[in-house]
Design a protein around this motif. Structure first.
Motif, PDB file in Angstrom:
ATOM      1  N   ALA A  24      -0.900   3.465   3.106  1.00 46.37           N
ATOM      2  CA  ALA A  24      -1.898   3.030   2.131  1.00 46.37           C
ATOM      3  C   ALA A  24      -3.083   3.988   2.171  1.00 46.37           C
ATOM      4  O   ALA A  24      -3.498   4.429   3.235  1.00 46.37           O
ATOM      5  CB  ALA A  24      -2.376   1.611   2.436  1.00 46.37           C
ATOM      6  N   ASP A  84      -2.771  -5.802  -4.283  1.00 45.46           N
ATOM      7  CA  ASP A  84      -2.323  -5.373  -5.609  1.00 45.46           C
ATOM      8  C   ASP A  84      -3.032  -4.120  -6.100  1.00 45.46           C
ATOM      9  O   ASP A  84      -2.546  -3.459  -7.014  1.00 45.46           O
ATOM     10  CB  ASP A  84      -2.540  -6.504  -6.627  1.00 45.46           C
ATOM     11  CG  ASP A  84      -1.597  -7.676  -6.390  1.00 45.46           C
ATOM     12  OD1 ASP A  84      -0.417  -7.422  -6.076  1.00 45.46           O
ATOM     13  OD2 ASP A  84      -2.040  -8.836  -6.518  1.00 45.46           O
ATOM     14  N   ALA A 125      -4.310   1.741  -3.255  1.00 44.12           N
ATOM     15  CA  ALA A 125      -3.397   2.817  -3.614  1.00 44.12           C
ATOM     16  C   ALA A 125      -2.399   3.076  -2.493  1.00 44.12           C
ATOM     17  O   ALA A 125      -2.723   2.964  -1.306  1.00 44.12           O
ATOM     18  CB  ALA A 125      -4.183   4.095  -3.920  1.00 44.12           C
ATOM     19  N   VAL A 126      -1.180   3.442  -2.889  1.00 45.43           N
ATOM     20  CA  VAL A 126      -0.124   3.746  -1.936  1.00 45.43           C
ATOM     21  C   VAL A 126      -0.030   5.255  -1.746  1.00 45.43           C
ATOM     22  O   VAL A 126      -0.320   6.022  -2.665  1.00 45.43           O
ATOM     23  CB  VAL A 126       1.224   3.175  -2.431  1.00 45.43           C
ATOM     24  CG1 VAL A 126       1.702   3.892  -3.692  1.00 45.43           C
ATOM     25  CG2 VAL A 126       2.285   3.233  -1.336  1.00 45.43           C
ATOM     26  N   PRO A 157       1.950   8.360  -1.953  1.00 49.80           N
ATOM     27  CA  PRO A 157       3.185   8.630  -2.711  1.00 49.80           C
ATOM     28  C   PRO A 157       4.343   9.020  -1.801  1.00 49.80           C
ATOM     29  O   PRO A 157       4.197   9.816  -0.872  1.00 49.80           O
ATOM     30  CB  PRO A 157       2.783   9.801  -3.621  1.00 49.80           C
ATOM     31  CG  PRO A 157       1.294   9.710  -3.742  1.00 49.80           C
ATOM     32  CD  PRO A 157       0.820   9.183  -2.419  1.00 49.80           C
ATOM     33  N   ALA A 178       7.325   4.933   0.751  1.00 50.47           N
ATOM     34  CA  ALA A 178       8.339   3.880   0.663  1.00 50.47           C
ATOM     35  C   ALA A 178       9.727   4.488   0.569  1.00 50.47           C
ATOM     36  O   ALA A 178      10.687   4.009   1.194  1.00 50.47           O
ATOM     37  CB  ALA A 178       8.060   2.971  -0.525  1.00 50.47           C
ATOM     38  N   PHE A 203       1.035  -5.820  -0.304  1.00 50.39           N
ATOM     39  CA  PHE A 203       1.080  -4.376  -0.543  1.00 50.39           C
ATOM     40  C   PHE A 203       2.487  -3.830  -0.292  1.00 50.39           C
ATOM     41  O   PHE A 203       3.032  -3.080  -1.113  1.00 50.39           O
ATOM     42  CB  PHE A 203       0.067  -3.677   0.363  1.00 50.39           C
ATOM     43  CG  PHE A 203       0.122  -2.179   0.304  1.00 50.39           C
ATOM     44  CD1 PHE A 203      -0.677  -1.483  -0.592  1.00 50.39           C
ATOM     45  CD2 PHE A 203       0.962  -1.459   1.147  1.00 50.39           C
ATOM     46  CE1 PHE A 203      -0.621  -0.097  -0.656  1.00 50.39           C
ATOM     47  CE2 PHE A 203       1.021  -0.073   1.091  1.00 50.39           C
ATOM     48  CZ  PHE A 203       0.227   0.608   0.187  1.00 50.39           C
ATOM     49  N   ARG A 250       4.894  -5.032  -3.002  1.00 51.84           N
ATOM     50  CA  ARG A 250       4.575  -4.470  -4.314  1.00 51.84           C
ATOM     51  C   ARG A 250       5.089  -3.046  -4.451  1.00 51.84           C
ATOM     52  O   ARG A 250       5.542  -2.632  -5.537  1.00 51.84           O
ATOM     53  CB  ARG A 250       3.062  -4.516  -4.543  1.00 51.84           C
ATOM     54  CG  ARG A 250       2.617  -3.918  -5.884  1.00 51.84           C
ATOM     55  CD  ARG A 250       1.107  -4.022  -6.055  1.00 51.84           C
ATOM     56  NE  ARG A 250       0.667  -3.451  -7.304  1.00 51.84           N
ATOM     57  CZ  ARG A 250       0.676  -4.073  -8.480  1.00 51.84           C
ATOM     58  NH1 ARG A 250       1.115  -5.315  -8.542  1.00 51.84           N
ATOM     59  NH2 ARG A 250       0.262  -3.478  -9.580  1.00 51.84           N
ATOM     60  N   HIS A 251       5.040  -2.284  -3.372  1.00 48.18           N
ATOM     61  CA  HIS A 251       5.373  -0.867  -3.456  1.00 48.18           C
ATOM     62  C   HIS A 251       6.777  -0.542  -2.952  1.00 48.18           C
ATOM     63  O   HIS A 251       7.117   0.628  -2.782  1.00 48.18           O
ATOM     64  CB  HIS A 251       4.327  -0.047  -2.708  1.00 48.18           C
ATOM     65  CG  HIS A 251       2.979  -0.090  -3.359  1.00 48.18           C
ATOM     66  ND1 HIS A 251       2.704   0.539  -4.562  1.00 48.18           N
ATOM     67  CD2 HIS A 251       1.828  -0.730  -3.004  1.00 48.18           C
ATOM     68  CE1 HIS A 251       1.448   0.319  -4.907  1.00 48.18           C
ATOM     69  NE2 HIS A 251       0.897  -0.450  -3.983  1.00 48.18           N
ATOM     70  N   GLY A 252       7.584  -1.552  -2.732  1.00 47.82           N
ATOM     71  CA  GLY A 252       8.989  -1.329  -2.474  1.00 47.82           C
ATOM     72  C   GLY A 252       9.333  -0.797  -1.099  1.00 47.82           C
ATOM     73  O   GLY A 252      10.359  -0.117  -0.929  1.00 47.82           O
ATOM     74  N   PHE A 253       8.515  -1.101  -0.098  1.00 53.04           N
ATOM     75  CA  PHE A 253       8.869  -0.711   1.263  1.00 53.04           C
ATOM     76  C   PHE A 253      10.048  -1.557   1.733  1.00 53.04           C
ATOM     77  O   PHE A 253      10.245  -2.672   1.260  1.00 53.04           O
ATOM     78  CB  PHE A 253       7.669  -0.871   2.190  1.00 53.04           C
ATOM     79  CG  PHE A 253       6.659   0.234   2.040  1.00 53.04           C
ATOM     80  CD1 PHE A 253       6.730   1.370   2.842  1.00 53.04           C
ATOM     81  CD2 PHE A 253       5.654   0.161   1.090  1.00 53.04           C
ATOM     82  CE1 PHE A 253       5.821   2.403   2.695  1.00 53.04           C
ATOM     83  CE2 PHE A 253       4.744   1.190   0.930  1.00 53.04           C
ATOM     84  CZ  PHE A 253       4.827   2.315   1.743  1.00 53.04           C
TER      85      PHE A 253
END
Length: 343
Positions: free
Chosen positions: A155, A175, A178-179, A181, A184, A215, A218-221
């Motif tokens: 994050a 939500d 920021a992740v 990039p 994940a 988090f 949401r970000h597909g980890f």
């Protein structure tokens, strides 16, 4: 519920921004509320499961803004001496919460039995509140134990920038934070060929448990992360990661991959763990988040800016699935220039 117009105790955000010495004093109108239980997702073995959490005596919830929600999380009063009933797969134990509201219990299956491998829910209950959390029972055949940091590793927290750090801590949530990039996808490819066990050991406070779970989802980890967060307070400004990582390495016998960032002390912490557990740590990946002038900090580690570079190294070392990495980090085809036809 009515509102109690009171000024909260001081919140030492130095514990969130520990290298910066930032302390904010926040006062707010806080809704009085019922108790709450925080139960952390965990990793376990068929022979036993260690569960941890915290009981809050007055746990305000809701709020129209991320700032309100985060302040309420950080200032909720702990419940010392609460009777907590913890259960998993039909095994039940009762414990008392400590002075900071924390509790911990090691549940073992009945004699001669083993907990089934895979994901199942644990539950913690106190009078007036309960919580559930997933437990991933790791098979002995799991190929790796991956221990990851959170802030500036997966994050974007900007720990090296005081203003942005406080903004992230107080004005963001699961939500909106920021992740980093590609992280994940990198974690999703760390399999050889089966999925590893994932543990997130972070300086983020346990009060942010639900925020971090949101988090990651949401970000597909990858599913099945155990979360090992910090007990927020002046006594935990340093040295809080090593005990959690040591416990995990004693609990699980798998080879270990450590992932962190350069913004704080991850390289030093991971080097210490590598020295304490010779032969166990197969790779250390450090995301470049600043403070990289002293290259000696990263001896024997992979310092990376692009997640794809870390994933490619892991694939070359047999720690990640090469086909997965090639697909997840495929380079886009170059755009055709005037007068040319794209292949």
């Amino acid at each position: 519920m009515g509102y109690a117009n009171r000024c909260h105790r001081k919140i030492p955000l130095i514990a969130l921004a520990r290298p910066l010495g930032i302390v904010l004093l926040l006062c707010t109108h806080v809704a009085s509320a019922e108790p709450a239980v925080l139960l952390a997702p965990a990793l376990g073995r068929p022979e036993g499961v260690l569960l941890q959490g915290r009981v809050l005596k007055d746990a305000p919830s809701g709020g129209s803004s991320a700032l309100t929600r985060n302040v309420r999380r950080l200032t909720a009063a702990n419940w010392e001496g609460a009777s907590v009933e913890v259960s998993f797969q039909g095994v039940v134990a009762k414990v008392k919460s400590g002075h900071d509201g924390n509790f911990e219990v090691n549940l073992r299956p009945p004699e001669g039995q083993r907990f089934p491998q895979g994901t199942a829910e644990a539950e913690a209950k106190v009078q007036g509140a309960s919580a559930r959390a997933p437990v991933e029972v790791i098979p002995d055949t799991a190929p790796l134990l991956v221990v990851s940091d959170f802030d500036d590793t997966v994050a974007v927290t900007n720990v090296t920038n005081p203003v942005k750090l406080v903004e992230s801590a107080l004005l963001k949530d699961g939500d909106t934070q920021a992740v980093v990039p590609g992280m994940a996808a990198f974690y999703g490819c760390l399999r050889k060929p089966a999925s590893p066990a994932f543990a997130l050991v972070s300086g983020s406070p346990i009060q942010y448990l639900s925020r971090i779970r949101t988090f990651l989802d949401r970000h597909g980890f990858p599913a099945g992360f155990g979360l090992y967060l910090r007990d927020l307070g002046p006594g935990t400004l340093s040295g809080y990661k090593q005990p959690a990582i040591r416990r995990l390495l004693h609990q699980f016998s798998q080879p270990v991959v450590l992932v962190g960032d350069s913004g704080e002390k991850d390289p030093e912490v991971y080097a210490q763990i590598r020295d304490e557990f010779p032969g166990r740590v197969k790779a250390i990946y450090i995301r470049d988040a600043g403070r990289t002038e002293d290259k000696t900090r990263f001896e024997g580690m992979v310092l990376f800016k692009d997640s794809g570079d870390a994933a490619a190294h892991a694939a070359a070392q047999g720690l990640a699935d090469a086909a997965c990495v090639a697909t997840a980090f495929a380079k886009p085809a170059p755009a055709a220039t005037a007068g040319q036809t794209a292949p």
